[in-house]
Design an enzyme around this catalytic site. Structure first.
Site, PDB file in Angstrom:
ATOM      1  N   SER A 132      11.210  -2.193  -6.835  1.00 49.76           N
ATOM      2  CA  SER A 132      10.265  -2.118  -7.952  1.00 49.76           C
ATOM      3  C   SER A 132       9.833  -0.700  -8.294  1.00 49.76           C
ATOM      4  CB  SER A 132       9.031  -2.980  -7.674  1.00 49.76           C
ATOM      5  OG  SER A 132       8.277  -2.449  -6.608  1.00 49.76           O
ATOM      6  N   LYS A 169       2.373   0.410  -6.455  1.00 47.97           N
ATOM      7  CA  LYS A 169       2.423   0.255  -7.915  1.00 47.97           C
ATOM      8  C   LYS A 169       1.690   1.422  -8.573  1.00 47.97           C
ATOM      9  CE  LYS A 169       4.469  -3.833  -8.323  1.00 47.97           C
ATOM     10  NZ  LYS A 169       4.976  -3.848  -6.940  1.00 47.97           N
TER      11      LYS A 169
END
Length: 216
Positions: A132, A169
């Site tokens: 990711s 993130k």
């Protein structure tokens, strides 16, 4: 000098305890004691290689096939090369489990420490999972170093706990709607938006300041 004597000599030279070395190679202190005292003389080859890496010597030296305990040839003056820099290291705990939203860091009973250069001012490390964050060049299995802080600046990469799982993130704050967006650095993944009571599930552990990747 036996293989056990060589292990003990180098361990003490590195100012490591038997427990320290055991954690570094993924075994127990009792096994290190047995290796050094000769109770176990037929040490598995994978453990010899792991011990050699941890003590920064060659397996050949531990086995007694090489007299010098220096991996780098003593005939080479590394100071002549301006792109070779000396490395001083320190140990940083690798994030272990997440229990009820609270991180459990490595302690003396765990085998989760990472050596890092002393110029990296991090409080703990996190192993990246999945792809990711490949847009930030962080790949699966990379070690990411985190400085503990309760919040980050807009768009910075943070270690965040979501439902008892730590993830990496980019963080964006949408104050107009009272929401926080966690955005991956991979267009294949959708952003995660949290607002209202959902924000209680989200805890920022700190800012990602560096990462370590193996040479492929």
């Amino acid at each position: 000098m036996s293989i056990g004597d060589r292990i003990r000599k180098q361990r003490l030279k590195k100012d490591l305890s038997q427990e320290d070395l055991a954690k570094m190679i993924g075994t127990t202190r009792q096994n290190i004691y047995k290796y050094e005292t000769g109770i176990v003389s037929n040490i598995p080859s994978d453990k010899i290689e792991a011990i050699a890496r941890s003590l920064q010597v060659s397996p050949a030296y531990l086995m007694g096939w090489q007299e010098s305990d220096n991996i780098v040839s003593e005939d080479i003056d590394l100071s002549l090369y301006d792109n070779i820099l000396p490395i001083k290291t320190k140990k940083i705990p690798l994030l272990g489990e997440i229990a009820c939203g609270v991180p459990i860091y490595a302690d003396e009973d765990r085998e989760c420490y990472v050596e890092v250069g002393t110029d990296i001012r991090a409080d703990f490390a996190l192993k990246a999972k999945g792809d990711s964050m490949i847009g930030a060049y962080i790949r699966d299995g990379d070690i990411v170093f985190i400085r503990k802080q309760p919040t980050v600046e807009e768009g910075e990469i943070a270690a965040v706990i979501i439902d008892d799982e730590a993830t990496l993130k980019r963080v964006y704050f949408h104050k107009e709607i009272g929401a926080v967006e966690l955005r991956a650095d991979n267009i294949a993944y959708k952003s995660l938006i949290y607002s209202g009571p959902e924000l209680e599930q989200l805890h920022i552990l700190g800012k990602a300041i560096a990462f370590q990747s193996d040479v492929k």
